[in-house]
Design a protein around this motif. Structure first.
Motif, PDB file in Angstrom:
ATOM      1  N   LEU A  23     -35.482   8.340 -17.477  1.00 35.28           N
ATOM      2  CA  LEU A  23     -35.241   8.908 -18.616  1.00 35.28           C
ATOM      3  C   LEU A  23     -33.888   7.963 -19.052  1.00 35.28           C
ATOM      4  N   TYR A  26     -35.345   5.163 -21.077  1.00 36.05           N
ATOM      5  CA  TYR A  26     -35.979   5.677 -22.411  1.00 36.05           C
ATOM      6  C   TYR A  26     -34.629   5.452 -23.271  1.00 36.05           C
ATOM      7  N   ASP A 142     -33.063  17.056 -24.653  1.00 35.16           N
ATOM      8  CA  ASP A 142     -34.513  17.799 -24.193  1.00 35.16           C
ATOM      9  C   ASP A 142     -34.532  19.324 -24.106  1.00 35.16           C
ATOM     10  N   LEU A 222     -40.889  13.658 -28.444  1.00 37.72           N
ATOM     11  CA  LEU A 222     -42.062  13.456 -27.492  1.00 37.72           C
ATOM     12  C   LEU A 222     -42.070  14.299 -26.206  1.00 37.72           C
ATOM     13  N   GLY A 224     -41.131  14.820 -22.712  1.00 38.15           N
ATOM     14  CA  GLY A 224     -39.932  14.455 -21.814  1.00 38.15           C
ATOM     15  C   GLY A 224     -39.976  13.935 -20.667  1.00 38.15           C
ATOM     16  N   PHE A 227     -42.974  10.435 -22.338  1.00 37.63           N
ATOM     17  CA  PHE A 227     -42.207   9.843 -23.294  1.00 37.63           C
ATOM     18  C   PHE A 227     -43.540   9.371 -24.210  1.00 37.63           C
TER      19      PHE A 227
END
Length: 244
Positions: A23, A26, A142, A222, A224, A227
């Motif tokens: 995460l 990203y 998210d 996207l 989560g 991705f």
């Protein structure tokens, strides 16, 4: 929005499957590709601060905000044990977010919005974020999907185990209210702690429209966890929105 209490002190141990590194990578990639107007970033619903600390280590000036004083206490202990970049800790209800200055970026992850309340409460958070986000700023958030609530959480019971604690996680799905009641019973050192809270859900399209109504243009939605493009069985969606 009620914050975690006793569960905060077992959160990291019982949330071991969370992929904070993926995460973090990203989010940093999105921030760099988007060209943030500055380095001030808020982690909304920061919890015990695992993502906060990673983002601080990547050079962002972090503000860690959570409604749970217990969660922030765990993060404070981490900051004391691991000297590094300064992080500002703020105990606030996100529906009443109030800061001294603007933000260049914000993140709200691991289902924080689901915990906020019904859709109307989620809208309040989006309004407050939009108020403090500078033009060109990026908001990444998210949510757990309706599919996860209806087909995965549903009325199931899960057992989470760690060397130091056992957590019995019981769900009660309430489709008419678009929410799931979650009851936790944590046993550690022969002591038992219980907590009950709710997760709410809504159609992803509602969140896109709510963002647009406050000047946040959604750039992407996207899966989560991967991705990649969402599938019907996607359990978590991650949104990237830009302040216009």
């Amino acid at each position: 929005m009620a914050g975690y209490h006793g569960f905060a002190y077992f959160y990291d141990e019982l949330n071991g499957e969370a992929d904070y590194d993926a995460l973090h990578q990203y989010i940093v990639s999105v921030f760099k590709n988007s060209g943030l107007p500055g380095n001030i970033v808020a982690d909304l619903g920061c919890g015990t601060g695992e993502l906060t600390l990673r983002l601080a280590g990547s050079g962002y000036d972090m503000i860690a905000i959570d409604a749970s004083a217990d969660m922030l206490s765990v993060l404070q202990n981490k900051l004391m044990q691991q000297p590094g970049p300064q992080v500002l800790l703020v105990c606030q209800d996100l529906t009443e977010l109030d800061l001294y200055g603007g933000l260049h970026g914000a993140v709200c992850t691991f289902d924080t919005l689901n915990h906020i309340g019904p859709f109307c409460e989620m809208q309040k958070v989006l309004e407050r974020v939009a108020l403090f986000l500078e033009p060109g700023g990026i908001f990444i958030f998210d949510v757990n999907t309706p599919y996860k609530h209806t087909d995965i959480l549903a009325n199931e019971t899960f057992v989470l185990e760690d060397d130091d604690a056992v957590c019995v996680w019981q769900n009660t799905h309430e489709p008419a209210k678009m929410r799931t009641q979650i009851s936790l019973r944590i046993t550690a050192d022969d002591e038992e702690t219980t907590e009950t809270f709710y997760e709410y859900y809504c159609a992803p399209e509602q969140l896109v429209q709510a963002c647009a109504s406050v000047g946040l243009a959604v750039q992407s939605v996207l899966d989560g966890e991967t991705f990649a493009e969402p599938a019907p069985e996607t359990q978590r969606l991650i949104f990237v929105a830009k302040k216009e």
